[in-house]
Scaffold this motif. Structure first.
Motif, mmCIF file in Angstrom:
data_model
loop_
_atom_site.group_PDB
_atom_site.id
_atom_site.type_symbol
_atom_site.label_atom_id
_atom_site.label_comp_id
_atom_site.label_asym_id
_atom_site.label_seq_id
_atom_site.Cartn_x
_atom_site.Cartn_y
_atom_site.Cartn_z
ATOM 1 N N TRP A 93 0.816 -1.209 0.000
ATOM 2 C CA TRP A 93 0.000 0.000 0.000
ATOM 3 C C TRP A 93 0.852 1.263 0.000
ATOM 4 C CZ3 TRP A 93 -5.025 -0.379 -0.949
ATOM 5 C CH2 TRP A 93 -5.647 -1.615 -0.700
ATOM 6 N N THR A 94 0.453 2.220 -0.814
ATOM 7 C CA THR A 94 1.113 3.518 -0.906
ATOM 8 C C THR A 94 0.107 4.614 -0.578
ATOM 9 O OG1 THR A 94 2.669 2.759 -2.598
ATOM 10 C CG2 THR A 94 2.281 5.135 -2.448
ATOM 11 N N LYS A 95 0.456 5.470 0.387
ATOM 12 C CA LYS A 95 -0.435 6.568 0.762
ATOM 13 C C LYS A 95 -0.278 7.720 -0.225
ATOM 14 C CE LYS A 95 -0.722 7.880 5.150
ATOM 15 N NZ LYS A 95 -0.480 8.628 6.424
ATOM 16 N N ILE A 96 -1.404 8.161 -0.819
ATOM 17 C CA ILE A 96 -1.353 9.255 -1.778
ATOM 18 C C ILE A 96 -2.131 10.486 -1.305
ATOM 19 C CG2 ILE A 96 -0.957 7.726 -3.745
ATOM 20 C CD1 ILE A 96 -3.943 8.162 -4.485
ATOM 21 N N TYR A 97 -2.788 10.384 -0.155
ATOM 22 C CA TYR A 97 -3.547 11.532 0.357
ATOM 23 C C TYR A 97 -3.743 11.376 1.853
ATOM 24 C CZ TYR A 97 -7.403 14.809 1.138
ATOM 25 O OH TYR A 97 -8.195 15.837 1.616
ATOM 26 N N SER A 98 -3.633 12.486 2.584
ATOM 27 C CA SER A 98 -3.913 12.476 4.016
ATOM 28 C C SER A 98 -4.273 13.881 4.457
ATOM 29 C CB SER A 98 -2.696 11.975 4.806
ATOM 30 O OG SER A 98 -2.971 11.921 6.188
ATOM 31 N N SER A 99 -5.345 13.995 5.233
ATOM 32 C CA SER A 99 -5.763 15.274 5.795
ATOM 33 C C SER A 99 -6.313 15.024 7.183
ATOM 34 C CB SER A 99 -6.824 15.924 4.900
ATOM 35 O OG SER A 99 -7.197 17.188 5.395
ATOM 36 N N GLY A 100 -5.933 15.860 8.142
ATOM 37 C CA GLY A 100 -6.330 15.627 9.526
ATOM 38 C C GLY A 100 -6.914 16.857 10.190
ATOM 39 N N LEU A 101 -6.226 17.348 11.226
ATOM 40 C CA LEU A 101 -6.670 18.532 11.961
ATOM 41 C C LEU A 101 -6.283 19.772 11.162
ATOM 42 C CD1 LEU A 101 -7.890 19.813 14.521
ATOM 43 C CD2 LEU A 101 -5.614 19.636 15.572
ATOM 44 N N LEU A 102 -7.287 20.504 10.686
ATOM 45 C CA LEU A 102 -7.041 21.636 9.802
ATOM 46 C C LEU A 102 -6.934 22.958 10.548
ATOM 47 C CD1 LEU A 102 -9.562 20.645 6.996
ATOM 48 C CD2 LEU A 102 -7.112 20.150 7.120
ATOM 49 N N ASN A 103 -7.702 23.106 11.636
ATOM 50 C CA ASN A 103 -7.705 24.361 12.385
ATOM 51 C C ASN A 103 -7.940 24.061 13.860
ATOM 52 O OD1 ASN A 103 -8.203 26.885 13.561
ATOM 53 N ND2 ASN A 103 -9.160 27.679 11.693
ATOM 54 N N PRO A 104 -6.870 24.023 14.658
ATOM 55 C CA PRO A 104 -7.035 23.703 16.089
ATOM 56 C C PRO A 104 -7.946 24.680 16.826
ATOM 57 C CG PRO A 104 -4.730 23.552 15.436
ATOM 58 C CD PRO A 104 -5.456 24.174 14.287
ATOM 59 N N SER A 105 -7.923 25.943 16.440
ATOM 60 C CA SER A 105 -8.704 26.936 17.182
ATOM 61 C C SER A 105 -10.201 26.745 17.013
ATOM 62 C CB SER A 105 -8.307 28.348 16.747
ATOM 63 O OG SER A 105 -8.623 28.574 15.391
ATOM 64 N N THR A 106 -10.611 26.173 15.891
ATOM 65 C CA THR A 106 -12.039 25.931 15.655
ATOM 66 C C THR A 106 -12.384 24.443 15.661
ATOM 67 O OG1 THR A 106 -11.747 25.881 13.248
ATOM 68 C CG2 THR A 106 -12.231 28.013 14.278
ATOM 69 N N SER A 107 -11.385 23.596 15.936
ATOM 70 C CA SER A 107 -11.563 22.137 15.912
ATOM 71 C C SER A 107 -12.113 21.663 14.569
ATOM 72 C CB SER A 107 -12.485 21.685 17.051
ATOM 73 O OG SER A 107 -11.911 21.963 18.296
ATOM 74 N N GLN A 108 -11.609 22.263 13.490
ATOM 75 C CA GLN A 108 -12.005 21.818 12.156
ATOM 76 C C GLN A 108 -11.114 20.670 11.702
ATOM 77 O OE1 GLN A 108 -11.031 24.180 8.714
ATOM 78 N NE2 GLN A 108 -12.976 23.690 7.706
ATOM 79 N N TRP A 109 -11.761 19.592 11.285
ATOM 80 C CA TRP A 109 -11.073 18.389 10.836
ATOM 81 C C TRP A 109 -11.392 18.118 9.364
ATOM 82 C CZ3 TRP A 109 -7.822 15.100 13.636
ATOM 83 C CH2 TRP A 109 -7.673 15.400 15.000
ATOM 84 N N ALA A 110 -10.617 17.216 8.788
ATOM 85 C CA ALA A 110 -10.862 16.809 7.402
ATOM 86 C C ALA A 110 -12.278 16.289 7.214
ATOM 87 C CB ALA A 110 -9.845 15.741 6.990
ATOM 88 N N THR A 111 -12.813 15.628 8.238
ATOM 89 C CA THR A 111 -14.182 15.102 8.129
ATOM 90 C C THR A 111 -15.210 16.217 7.996
ATOM 91 O OG1 THR A 111 -14.142 14.978 10.550
ATOM 92 C CG2 THR A 111 -13.780 12.923 9.331
ATOM 93 N N ASP A 112 -14.938 17.379 8.576
ATOM 94 C CA ASP A 112 -15.855 18.509 8.430
ATOM 95 C C ASP A 112 -15.916 18.972 6.979
ATOM 96 O OD1 ASP A 112 -16.468 18.744 11.239
ATOM 97 O OD2 ASP A 112 -14.478 19.623 11.506
ATOM 98 N N VAL A 113 -14.778 18.939 6.307
ATOM 99 C CA VAL A 113 -14.741 19.323 4.898
ATOM 100 C C VAL A 113 -15.511 18.305 4.055
ATOM 101 C CG1 VAL A 113 -13.240 19.765 2.917
ATOM 102 C CG2 VAL A 113 -12.550 20.513 5.203
ATOM 103 N N VAL A 114 -15.373 17.027 4.382
ATOM 104 C CA VAL A 114 -16.129 15.987 3.662
ATOM 105 C C VAL A 114 -17.631 16.235 3.800
ATOM 106 C CG1 VAL A 114 -16.658 13.518 3.567
ATOM 107 C CG2 VAL A 114 -14.292 14.278 3.857
ATOM 108 N N ASN A 115 -18.075 16.571 5.005
ATOM 109 C CA ASN A 115 -19.496 16.863 5.202
ATOM 110 C C ASN A 115 -19.933 18.095 4.415
ATOM 111 O OD1 ASN A 115 -20.872 14.908 6.650
ATOM 112 N ND2 ASN A 115 -20.099 15.623 8.615
#
Length: 237
Positions: free
Chosen positions: A122-144
């Motif tokens: 397996w080769t990782k080609i994409y990763s997104s996690g904690l985007l904004n600590p001050s607002t607790s915005q995560w990659a999952t919020d962008v997906v939604n």
């Protein structure tokens, strides 16, 4: 104490807010519900990172009966997730499921349908996690915000052949102890045409993830300022 209470409340409120990958899009074209996807028996998460279910979800080691989609190398792939077996007005993956979004690829030695994805393939080609600590915005919020979708461009240097595409959402709302992190995994089968001669770095799934990894066991309610997802660095191609 406050962070512990928040985690318990999140667990109770979201216990049944599970989801699956239901669609893939190629270069902006919707391929239809569950087409080219190894569909799991239910929408429950995987929580044991040592299990073979971490590869392509439950019953995901075989693609028998699943068609393989032919696409050019360098194509854009969009993965689309939902709680239920249809597109509705609800949050695609539940607004409380905060966490990371990752995508891996693995080249099959022959057909994608017969490939079990075991070993260091397996080769990782994409990763997104904690985007904004001050607002607790995560990659999952962008997906939604994107109605359950996230998009990745397959590296054009990948060699031609048949592949598994593995999309993964790691929900961390109850991840302060292990097992707690919830892994939602979807695998699709594609055949790349064209391509190059790259030899990307590879990891094993299961194998590369450990329960003690800071990207797997983590308290996201305790003023978290940074996050490192499991599985190592992204290969850009």
């Amino acid at each position: 104490m406050k962070s512990h209470v928040l985690a318990l409340l999140a667990s109770a409120a979201l216990a049944n807010a599970h989801f699956t990958m239901q669609y893939i899009w190629t270069n902006g074209v919707d391929q239809g519900i569950n087409n080219y996807i190894r569909v799991p028996p239910n929408n429950n998460p995987v929580v044991d990172v040592t299990s073979k279910d971490i590869t392509c979800n439950v019953n995901g080691l075989s693609g028998t009966g699943v068609n393989t989609l032919s696409i050019p190398a360098g194509s854009e792939i969009t993965f689309e997730w939902h709680q239920h077996a249809q597109r509705t007005g609800e949050d695609a993956i539940s607004g409380g499921h905060k966490g990371a979004v990752q995508v891996y690829v693995a080249k099959a030695p022959s057909s994608a349908a017969s490939f079990d994805g075991q070993g260091a393939v397996w080769t990782k080609i994409y990763s997104s996690g904690l985007l904004n600590p001050s607002t607790s915005q995560w990659a999952t919020d962008v997906v939604n915000t994107n109605n359950g979708k996230h998009t990745v461009k397959l590296p054009a240097s990948l060699p031609a052949g048949e592949y598994l595409l593995r999309a993964e959402i790691i929900a961390l709302h109850v991840a302060s102890t292990y097992p707690g992190a919830q892994f939602y995994i979807g695998c699709a089968q594609v055949k790349l045409t064209g391509g190059g001669n790259a030899s990307p770095p590879k990891i094993a799934l299961p194998g590369a993830y450990k329960g003690s990894d800071p990207g797997i066991t983590v308290n996201i309610y305790n003023n978290l300022q940074s996050y490192t997802a499991p599985g190592g660095a992204v290969w850009s191609g």
